[in-house]
Design an enzyme around this catalytic site. Structure first.
Site, PDB file in Angstrom:
ATOM      1  CB  CYS A  49       0.215  -2.848   4.464  1.00 36.16           C
ATOM      2  SG  CYS A  49      -0.220  -4.008   5.771  1.00 36.16           S
ATOM      3  N   GLY A  50       1.486  -1.136   6.401  1.00 37.51           N
ATOM      4  CA  GLY A  50       2.027  -0.519   7.610  1.00 37.51           C
ATOM      5  C   GLY A  50       2.481  -1.552   8.625  1.00 37.51           C
ATOM      6  CB  THR A  51       0.762  -3.822  10.817  1.00 35.10           C
ATOM      7  OG1 THR A  51      -0.373  -4.199  10.012  1.00 35.10           O
ATOM      8  CG2 THR A  51       0.447  -2.579  11.615  1.00 35.10           C
ATOM      9  N   GLY A  52       1.816  -5.089   7.961  1.00 33.49           N
ATOM     10  CA  GLY A  52       1.879  -6.392   7.277  1.00 33.49           C
ATOM     11  C   GLY A  52       0.615  -7.209   7.491  1.00 33.49           C
ATOM     12  NE  ARG A  84       7.216 -32.219  12.515  1.00 30.03           N
ATOM     13  CZ  ARG A  84       8.385 -31.618  12.280  1.00 30.03           C
ATOM     14  NH1 ARG A  84       9.228 -32.138  11.399  1.00 30.03           N
ATOM     15  NH2 ARG A  84       8.710 -30.505  12.909  1.00 30.03           N
ATOM     16  CG  HIS A  85       6.031 -29.692   8.187  1.00 23.77           C
ATOM     17  ND1 HIS A  85       5.769 -29.297   9.486  1.00 23.77           N
ATOM     18  CD2 HIS A  85       7.359 -29.935   8.122  1.00 23.77           C
ATOM     19  CE1 HIS A  85       6.891 -29.296  10.177  1.00 23.77           C
ATOM     20  NE2 HIS A  85       7.877 -29.683   9.376  1.00 23.77           N
ATOM     21  N   GLY A 121      -2.912  -6.260   7.454  1.00 24.95           N
ATOM     22  CA  GLY A 121      -4.043  -6.090   6.531  1.00 24.95           C
ATOM     23  C   GLY A 121      -3.783  -6.737   5.187  1.00 24.95           C
ATOM     24  CG  HIS A 164       7.868 -26.166  10.235  1.00 22.52           C
ATOM     25  ND1 HIS A 164       7.857 -26.217  11.605  1.00 22.52           N
ATOM     26  CD2 HIS A 164       9.070 -26.701   9.858  1.00 22.52           C
ATOM     27  CE1 HIS A 164       8.995 -26.759  12.035  1.00 22.52           C
ATOM     28  NE2 HIS A 164       9.749 -27.058  10.995  1.00 22.52           N
ATOM     29  CG  ASN A 165       3.686 -22.482   8.502  1.00 23.73           C
ATOM     30  OD1 ASN A 165       4.307 -21.523   8.963  1.00 23.73           O
ATOM     31  ND2 ASN A 165       3.196 -23.443   9.268  1.00 23.73           N
ATOM     32  CG  ASP A 205      -0.420   0.127   2.532  1.00 24.69           C
ATOM     33  OD1 ASP A 205       0.803   0.341   2.634  1.00 24.69           O
ATOM     34  OD2 ASP A 205      -1.176   0.062   3.525  1.00 24.69           O
ATOM     35  CG  HIS A 206      -0.846   4.822   1.294  1.00 21.96           C
ATOM     36  ND1 HIS A 206      -1.883   3.922   1.397  1.00 21.96           N
ATOM     37  CD2 HIS A 206      -0.849   5.544   2.443  1.00 21.96           C
ATOM     38  CE1 HIS A 206      -2.501   4.101   2.559  1.00 21.96           C
ATOM     39  NE2 HIS A 206      -1.889   5.085   3.207  1.00 21.96           N
ATOM     40  NE  ARG A 216       1.393 -31.108  11.835  1.00 23.17           N
ATOM     41  CZ  ARG A 216       2.553 -31.345  12.419  1.00 23.17           C
ATOM     42  NH1 ARG A 216       3.627 -30.647  12.086  1.00 23.17           N
ATOM     43  NH2 ARG A 216       2.654 -32.277  13.342  1.00 23.17           N
ATOM     44  NE  ARG A 235       2.293   3.635   8.952  1.00 25.51           N
ATOM     45  CZ  ARG A 235       1.010   3.904   8.702  1.00 25.51           C
ATOM     46  NH1 ARG A 235       0.067   3.162   9.264  1.00 25.51           N
ATOM     47  NH2 ARG A 235       0.676   4.888   7.909  1.00 25.51           N
TER      48      ARG A 235
HETATM   49  C1  RB5 Z   1      -2.697   2.225   6.619  1.00 27.67           C
HETATM   50  O1  RB5 Z   1      -2.836   3.346   7.441  1.00 27.67           O
HETATM   51  C2  RB5 Z   1      -2.591   0.958   7.478  1.00 27.67           C
HETATM   52  O2  RB5 Z   1      -3.794   0.704   8.098  1.00 27.67           O
HETATM   53  C3  RB5 Z   1      -2.146  -0.221   6.634  1.00 27.67           C
HETATM   54  O3  RB5 Z   1      -0.937   0.083   6.019  1.00 27.67           O
HETATM   55  C4  RB5 Z   1      -1.899  -1.520   7.364  1.00 27.67           C
HETATM   56  O4  RB5 Z   1      -1.055  -1.331   8.461  1.00 27.67           O
HETATM   57  C5  RB5 Z   1      -3.067  -2.332   7.723  1.00 27.67           C
HETATM   58  O5  RB5 Z   1      -2.959  -3.464   8.215  1.00 27.67           O
END
Ligand code: RB5
Length: 159
Positions: free
Chosen positions: A66-69, A133-134, A71, A99-100, A8-9, A137, A110
């Site tokens: 993305c910001g946290t990975g 074994r994986h 979403g 494994h996965n 994302d942005h 699963r 972020r």
């Molecule tokens: C965007 O602000 C933020 O929500 C997105 O990048 C992400 O972190 C969502 O999981």
């Protein structure tokens, strides 16, 4: 390896750093967007685009940021056959392949710095799925998709 990238942005700069890093190692990187950090891009859009590219076999694996990975990985994991794992350190990045049989790695721009992100993708792309074994699963994950009406095999490529 042919690798699909999406962000994302919030994560365009980190994505471009990682593309450069992996291209230096000889990988072929395809950027499914977004390209402009100044225009908001909702994470489901690039998450779905890269997941579909992996599912169809257009690319072997994917990198989503993305910001946290979180979403963008949630979006990717809605596509049958996709196993996208959010990783903030190299150990999980290696184990999620071994494994996965993860076919997409997701990260938070972020959360991780550029150098740590490079170590994470290096570990992800070096690792090999161990099978054994994986395997049962992984089949159970596909069973859940089928239970809810998704067809795992249809057009699934290498996913
Ligand atoms: C965007 O602000 C933020 O929500 C997105 O990048 C992400 O972190 C969502 O999981």
């Amino acid at each position: 390896m042919r690798i699909g990238f999406g962000s994302d942005h919030t994560a365009v700069a980190l994505k471009l750093e990682l593309i450069r890093h992996l291209e230096e190692q000889g990988h072929e990187c395809i950027d499914y967007g977004t390209h402009d950090p100044n225009v908001r891009m909702d994470y489901p859009v690039p998450g779905k685009a890269v997941a579909e590219a992996v599912r169809k076999g257009e690319v072997e694996k994917g990198v989503l940021i993305c910001g946290t990975g979180v979403g963008i990985s949630l979006a990717a994991n809605k596509v049958p056959g996709i196993r996208a794992a959010v990783c903030s350190e190299p150990y999980t990045a290696r184990l999620t392949v071994q494994h996965n049989n993860a076919n997409i790695i997701a990260m938070g721009a972020r959360v991780v710095g550029t150098e740590l992100a490079k170590m994470i993708v290096d570990e992800f792309f070096k690792a090999q799925y161990e099978g054994g074994r994986h395997e049962a699963r992984i089949r159970m994950l596909a069973d859940i998709e089928r239970e809810y009406g998704a067809s795992w095999e249809k057009g699934a490529g290498k996913a």
